[in-house]
Design a protein around this motif. Structure first.
Motif, PDB file in Angstrom:
ATOM      1  N   PRO A 681       0.803  -1.222   0.000  1.00 21.82           N
ATOM      2  CA  PRO A 681       0.000   0.000   0.000  1.00 21.82           C
ATOM      3  C   PRO A 681       0.834   1.271   0.000  1.00 21.82           C
ATOM      4  CG  PRO A 681      -0.014  -1.011   2.178  1.00 21.82           C
ATOM      5  CD  PRO A 681       0.681  -1.971   1.262  1.00 21.82           C
ATOM      6  N   PHE A 682       2.025   1.186   0.585  1.00 20.40           N
ATOM      7  CA  PHE A 682       2.926   2.338   0.627  1.00 20.40           C
ATOM      8  C   PHE A 682       4.319   1.895   0.197  1.00 20.40           C
ATOM      9  CE2 PHE A 682      -0.071   2.627   4.231  1.00 20.40           C
ATOM     10  CZ  PHE A 682      -0.871   3.665   3.754  1.00 20.40           C
ATOM     11  N   LYS A 683       5.156   2.850  -0.077  1.00 15.83           N
ATOM     12  CA  LYS A 683       6.509   2.561  -0.530  1.00 15.83           C
ATOM     13  C   LYS A 683       7.285   1.743   0.491  1.00 15.83           C
ATOM     14  CE  LYS A 683      10.826   4.912  -1.731  1.00 15.83           C
ATOM     15  NZ  LYS A 683      11.497   6.230  -1.889  1.00 15.83           N
ATOM     16  N   ASN A 684       7.014   1.991   1.786  1.00 11.57           N
ATOM     17  CA  ASN A 684       7.811   1.377   2.843  1.00 11.57           C
ATOM     18  C   ASN A 684       7.139   0.189   3.514  1.00 11.57           C
ATOM     19  OD1 ASN A 684       8.195   4.735   3.334  1.00 11.57           O
ATOM     20  ND2 ASN A 684      10.004   3.526   2.834  1.00 11.57           N
ATOM     21  N   LEU A 685       5.979  -0.230   3.027  1.00 11.43           N
ATOM     22  CA  LEU A 685       5.230  -1.296   3.689  1.00 11.43           C
ATOM     23  C   LEU A 685       4.800  -2.362   2.689  1.00 11.43           C
ATOM     24  CD1 LEU A 685       3.705  -2.458   6.169  1.00 11.43           C
ATOM     25  CD2 LEU A 685       1.755  -1.029   5.488  1.00 11.43           C
ATOM     26  N   GLU A 686       5.032  -3.634   3.049  1.00  9.58           N
ATOM     27  CA  GLU A 686       4.569  -4.745   2.214  1.00  9.58           C
ATOM     28  C   GLU A 686       3.945  -5.810   3.115  1.00  9.58           C
ATOM     29  OE1 GLU A 686       6.458  -8.207  -0.628  1.00  9.58           O
ATOM     30  OE2 GLU A 686       7.222  -6.158  -0.870  1.00  9.58           O
ATOM     31  N   ILE A 687       2.781  -6.311   2.706  1.00  6.95           N
ATOM     32  CA  ILE A 687       2.044  -7.318   3.459  1.00  6.95           C
ATOM     33  C   ILE A 687       1.895  -8.557   2.585  1.00  6.95           C
ATOM     34  CG2 ILE A 687      -0.110  -7.843   4.674  1.00  6.95           C
ATOM     35  CD1 ILE A 687      -0.536  -4.795   4.901  1.00  6.95           C
ATOM     36  N   GLY A 688       2.099  -9.722   3.157  1.00  6.81           N
ATOM     37  CA  GLY A 688       1.957 -10.970   2.412  1.00  6.81           C
ATOM     38  C   GLY A 688       1.145 -11.987   3.183  1.00  6.81           C
ATOM     39  N   ALA A 689       0.401 -12.824   2.469  1.00  6.98           N
ATOM     40  CA  ALA A 689      -0.388 -13.888   3.099  1.00  6.98           C
ATOM     41  C   ALA A 689      -0.413 -15.092   2.165  1.00  6.98           C
ATOM     42  CB  ALA A 689      -1.805 -13.413   3.400  1.00  6.98           C
ATOM     43  N   ASN A 690      -0.262 -16.283   2.740  1.00  7.18           N
ATOM     44  CA  ASN A 690      -0.257 -17.520   1.960  1.00  7.18           C
ATOM     45  C   ASN A 690      -1.060 -18.586   2.688  1.00  7.18           C
ATOM     46  OD1 ASN A 690       2.007 -17.052  -0.261  1.00  7.18           O
ATOM     47  ND2 ASN A 690       2.790 -16.242   1.669  1.00  7.18           N
ATOM     48  N   ILE A 691      -1.779 -19.395   1.911  1.00  4.82           N
ATOM     49  CA  ILE A 691      -2.481 -20.558   2.442  1.00  4.82           C
ATOM     50  C   ILE A 691      -1.892 -21.789   1.759  1.00  4.82           C
ATOM     51  CG2 ILE A 691      -4.694 -21.716   2.789  1.00  4.82           C
ATOM     52  CD1 ILE A 691      -6.058 -19.027   2.513  1.00  4.82           C
ATOM     53  N   PHE A 724      -1.618 -21.578   7.232  1.00  3.49           N
ATOM     54  CA  PHE A 724      -1.412 -20.286   6.585  1.00  3.49           C
ATOM     55  C   PHE A 724      -0.191 -19.584   7.164  1.00  3.49           C
ATOM     56  CE2 PHE A 724      -3.998 -19.242  10.265  1.00  3.49           C
ATOM     57  CZ  PHE A 724      -3.432 -18.060  10.726  1.00  3.49           C
ATOM     58  N   ALA A 725       0.277 -18.609   6.420  1.00  3.19           N
ATOM     59  CA  ALA A 725       1.408 -17.786   6.843  1.00  3.19           C
ATOM     60  C   ALA A 725       1.109 -16.335   6.508  1.00  3.19           C
ATOM     61  CB  ALA A 725       2.693 -18.235   6.154  1.00  3.19           C
ATOM     62  N   ALA A 726       1.608 -15.428   7.329  1.00  2.00           N
ATOM     63  CA  ALA A 726       1.427 -13.997   7.099  1.00  2.00           C
ATOM     64  C   ALA A 726       2.713 -13.270   7.434  1.00  2.00           C
ATOM     65  CB  ALA A 726       0.276 -13.459   7.943  1.00  2.00           C
ATOM     66  N   THR A 727       3.048 -12.252   6.639  1.00  2.00           N
ATOM     67  CA  THR A 727       4.253 -11.461   6.867  1.00  2.00           C
ATOM     68  C   THR A 727       3.950  -9.977   6.718  1.00  2.00           C
ATOM     69  OG1 THR A 727       4.915 -11.635   4.531  1.00  2.00           O
ATOM     70  CG2 THR A 727       5.813 -13.269   6.059  1.00  2.00           C
ATOM     71  N   VAL A 728       4.670  -9.174   7.465  1.00  2.00           N
ATOM     72  CA  VAL A 728       4.617  -7.720   7.356  1.00  2.00           C
ATOM     73  C   VAL A 728       6.050  -7.219   7.307  1.00  2.00           C
ATOM     74  CG1 VAL A 728       3.879  -5.559   8.410  1.00  2.00           C
ATOM     75  CG2 VAL A 728       2.443  -7.593   8.622  1.00  2.00           C
ATOM     76  N   GLN A 729       6.359  -6.383   6.304  1.00  2.00           N
ATOM     77  CA  GLN A 729       7.712  -5.873   6.158  1.00  2.00           C
ATOM     78  C   GLN A 729       7.696  -4.354   6.079  1.00  2.00           C
ATOM     79  OE1 GLN A 729      10.552  -8.081   3.550  1.00  2.00           O
ATOM     80  NE2 GLN A 729       8.725  -9.152   2.822  1.00  2.00           N
ATOM     81  N   LEU A 730       8.563  -3.722   6.860  1.00  2.00           N
ATOM     82  CA  LEU A 730       8.778  -2.284   6.812  1.00  2.00           C
ATOM     83  C   LEU A 730      10.187  -2.022   6.309  1.00  2.00           C
ATOM     84  CD1 LEU A 730       7.208  -1.183  10.221  1.00  2.00           C
ATOM     85  CD2 LEU A 730       6.326  -0.622   7.952  1.00  2.00           C
ATOM     86  N   LYS A 731      10.326  -1.099   5.364  1.00  2.00           N
ATOM     87  CA  LYS A 731      11.636  -0.780   4.800  1.00  2.00           C
ATOM     88  C   LYS A 731      11.787   0.731   4.701  1.00  2.00           C
ATOM     89  CE  LYS A 731      11.486  -4.944   1.898  1.00  2.00           C
ATOM     90  NZ  LYS A 731      11.530  -5.462   0.504  1.00  2.00           N
ATOM     91  N   PHE A 732      12.928   1.239   5.188  1.00  2.00           N
ATOM     92  CA  PHE A 732      13.210   2.676   5.136  1.00  2.00           C
ATOM     93  C   PHE A 732      14.615   2.916   4.607  1.00  2.00           C
ATOM     94  CE2 PHE A 732      10.136   2.038   8.540  1.00  2.00           C
ATOM     95  CZ  PHE A 732       9.145   2.946   8.189  1.00  2.00           C
TER      96      PHE A 732
END
Length: 732
Positions: A681-691, A724-732
């Motif tokens: 959703p933003f340059k510095n944020l990525e969300i992932g989800a897998n089943i 399931f698996a879920a990830t949240v990544q912040l990058k600056f």
């Protein structure tokens, strides 16, 4: 009939790519991936078809937390595992596994595994690299001793960790990242923090990872604390990893340093070993069984790298030390009876370890010569010194009298199943890639390796093998290879390869001495083992255009003096029969098969991909090689936009019907469907989800049960159901 089906599938794969070549181009060319399988950087499309690369995107799709996850979508490659305690043993490539597969991290050998003569798991496995630190994983399928030595008899796996340049450069001088992941199959959480910095003459990277979780759930339904249990044993685990890299210098000369520390701890209630078990007239009732396993791996490197513009393009010299310290401790309380008479009531405390220290020095140079025939020469030398030990101690306490004993199951402690060993290996190698004007590339390579193993006996080893003596082994070999690459128009390239393999007997096979009179088996030393040797032939083809890529390869490997554990007879100890095993050289083992893969971008953002692997393996007596995998493959469909993407994959396998005996379990075929999505959703944020395993399919991985006799608790070895698996990544 089966071969015809495979031929039709491969034909369909290539016919689809040929049709794609005639369609208008609507998307950018598939980006090449740089690999180091030839000890020299090259794009993947120029590498032979037996070379594959698992990139960061695929690792994210698998929510990779361990070795098994890393190769989840790689056909023909698997990981023997024991999810009830031990975890993941190592890599199986084309039916060859264990220490016959060279496993490296950043080009440095990781410590060997120690199976202990046991099951498909390993007392000390090789799942000891943090997956969040990986940039990619390079896999070379088949013997590769000409460039990598005796450890590469069955293939090479090189796990490449991230570097400062993957995060920072002159345009971005600082980076901070934070990643959190959750996986429902083992209720695990993982957090990785990344910091990187750039200066005109220096770069640095620090990655810290922390993981906590529980047992990996399977499809077993019996949760009783007894030998009938089929659910995985209760377990708590935690791990951490530190990766630090730094380099200083200019465009020509750089000094590089690295520090890596990996730690993993498992505390397991061995619930499937509780309750009563009968062995002849003796009944053992176990009321407590807890295991405490630890892995500590430390790697330190320092090196110099030169990059030039003349004939010498690159040179590097690296010194390294890698230490492995493992513990497999346990506490067991039991009562032994013969009929109505009680023979014992005791608690046993076992303190076992496996230690290996590797020190080495690697040097390599790359030269290029222009002319009518362009030459790229890669040459180098390696020296490594390996020290290995297996200390074991045990204390048994009589719960009624308080008396203590150092004797258990007929063995006196402390003891060692093999003597302490020191192995010195020196090798030199050279490869010359000759590129002719018509595009044909001929690449001969040759390696000389000298290996010397010395052992030293002490009282601990003599406690296990009273007649044991110090063993000395020395051998050397020249291992050549020859590869031919022939362009066939602008889109096709044919490949042909011949190579020889060589592997000296490992640290334990010749000298292992172990007996367990309670369970009725023993392993006998064999000082007459010979080095394993192989001849390998490979024939393949690659296709690539703006929209599509495809490859197919066929292989044939023949092994001589193949080392395998063999039942040699029965002895009698205290009027009890003891089955004796020994590691011996088999005359011949052969493997052969075919593999194919393809990917096609058919609309903007859309890609379909697939891979398939088929093989056969035969022992010297003509019986099937149980570790040879059944027909298997992966189908995938992905849609990607700038800020989001979705994808799905189908992992499938045919029934494993070719087994060495009617008593061996034949893993049923399966099809498992996975689906995943990511959003930025933003340059510095990525969300992932897998089943994973969307259909909640009950299935077995072939590598986990290969060669295993059928029992009433086979569900114990099933894979996880829907998770399931879920990830949240912040990058600056």
């Amino acid at each position: 009939m089966k071969q015809k089906v495979i031929a039709c599938v491969i034909g369909a794969v290539f016919s689809g790519q040929l049709y794609a070549a005639q369609m208008p181009v609507a998307q950018a060319e598939i980006e090449p991936v740089v690999v180091t399988a030839d000890r020299n950087a090259q794009t993947l499309d120029k590498a032979a078809p037996n070379v594959s690369v698992i990139g960061r995107k695929t690792l994210n799709q698998a929510s990779a937390q361990n070795l098994d996850d890393i190769v989840m979508y790689e056909s023909g490659v698997s990981v023997p595992s024991d999810n009830n305690r031990r975890g993941h043993a190592g890599i199986n490539i084309r039916g060859i596994d264990g220490n016959r597969i060279l496993m490296m991290v950043d080009g440095v050998r990781i410590p060997e595994s120690y199976a202990g003569g046991g099951s498909n798991g390993a007392i000390s496995g090789r799942d000891m690299v943090e997956s969040d630190t990986l940039k990619q994983v390079d896999i070379v399928k088949g013997p590769y001793s000409a460039l990598y030595g005796s450890d590469a008899l069955g293939g090479v796996v090189n796990m490449v960790t991230l570097s400062p340049s993957d995060f920072v450069d002159e345009g971005k001088r600082g980076h901070f990242g934070l990643k959190h992941g959750y996986r429902s199959r083992d209720r695990s959480h993982g957090v990785t923090a990344t910091v990187a910095g750039f200066h005109e003459n220096a770069e640095g990277l620090l990655m810290l990872t922390r993981r906590q979780g529980h047992e990996t759930e399977n499809m077993g339904s019996d949760t009783s604390y007894s030998t009938a249990r089929t659910a995985t044993n209760p377990q708590k685990n935690n791990a951490y990893n530190i990766l630090a890299k730094g380099n200083i210098g200019n465009e020509r000369h750089r000094l590089e340093t690295l520090y890596e520390q990996y730690y993993h701890a498992n505390d397991t209630v061995l619930a499937n070993g509780l309750g009563s078990q009968s062995r002849g007239p003796v009944t053992i009732a176990t009321s407590e069984s807890n295991a405490h396993d630890r892995i500590r791996r430390q790697r330190i490197e320092a090196g110099y790298r030169y990059t030039g513009e003349g004939r010498l393009k690159e040179a590097n010299l690296t010194a390294y030390q890698q230490k492995l310290r493992t513990e497999d401790d346990a506490v067991d309380a039991s009562i032994t009876r013969m009929g109505a008479r009680q023979l014992g009531n005791s608690t046993r405390y076992s303190d076992y370890g496996f230690n290996q220290t590797i020190r080495g020095l690697n040097g390599r140079g790359v030269w290029e010569f222009d002319g009518a025939v362009k030459q790229t020469i890669v040459a180098g030398a390696e020296y490594k010194h390996t020290e290995t030990a297996r200390p074991r101690d045990s204390l048994t306490v009589d719960n009624l009298t308080g008396a203590v004993s150092k004797v258990y199951a007929g063995s006196t402690y402390p003891n060692k199943t093999f003597p302490d060993s020191k192995r010195k290996t020196f090798s030199v190698y050279a490869q010359d890639s000759l590129t002719f004007g018509n595009g044909i590339v001929l690449t001969p390579a040759l390696r000389y390796e000298k290996d010397k193993l010395n052992t030293s006996t002490d009282q601990a080893y003599l406690n296990a093998n009273p007649s044991g003596t110090a063993t000395h082994f020395s051998d050397s070999a020249f291992t050549p290879s020859l590869r031919l690459s022939v362009p066939m128009g602008e889109q096709f390239t044919g490949f042909a390869t011949y190579s020889q393999g060589f592997r000296t007997p490992p640290f334990d096979s010749a000298t292992m001495a172990f007996a367990n009179t309670t369970y009725g088996y023993a392993v006998i030393p064999n000082a007459n083992l010979k080095s394993e040797r192989s001849n390998s032939f490979e024939l393949g083809m690659k296709f690539k255009n703006e929209r599509a890529r495809a490859q197919v390869t066929a292989f044939y490997n023949r092994y001589r003096n193949f080392i395998n554990r063999t039942e040699i007879g029965t002895s009698t100890v205290g009027r009890r029969p003891i089955i004796q095993y020994q590691y011996q050289n088999l005359d011949h083992v052969k493997t052969y098969g075919a593999e194919a893969s393809a990917a096609y971008k058919f609309l903007p953002g859309w890609q379909v991909s697939g891979s398939i692997a088929w093989m056969r393996g035969e022992q010297q007596d003509g019986k099937p090689l149980d570790s040879a995998y059944p027909l298997n493959g992966v189908l995938g469909l992905d849609y990607t936009q700038e800020k989001w993407g979705i994808g799905t994959k189908l992992r499938w396998s045919k029934k494993h019907s070719r087994v060495s005996s009617d008593t061996v379990f034949q893993a049923p075929g399966y099809g498992v469907w996975d689906i995943g999505a990511w959003y930025k959703p933003f340059k510095n944020l990525e969300i992932g989800a897998n089943i994973y395993n969307v259909g909640n399919k009950k299935y077995w991985q072939h590598a986990d049960v290969s060669g295993m006799s059928r029992t009433s608790v086979m569900d114990l070895y099933t894979e996880s159901g829907r998770n399931f698996a879920a990830t949240v990544q912040l990058k600056f």
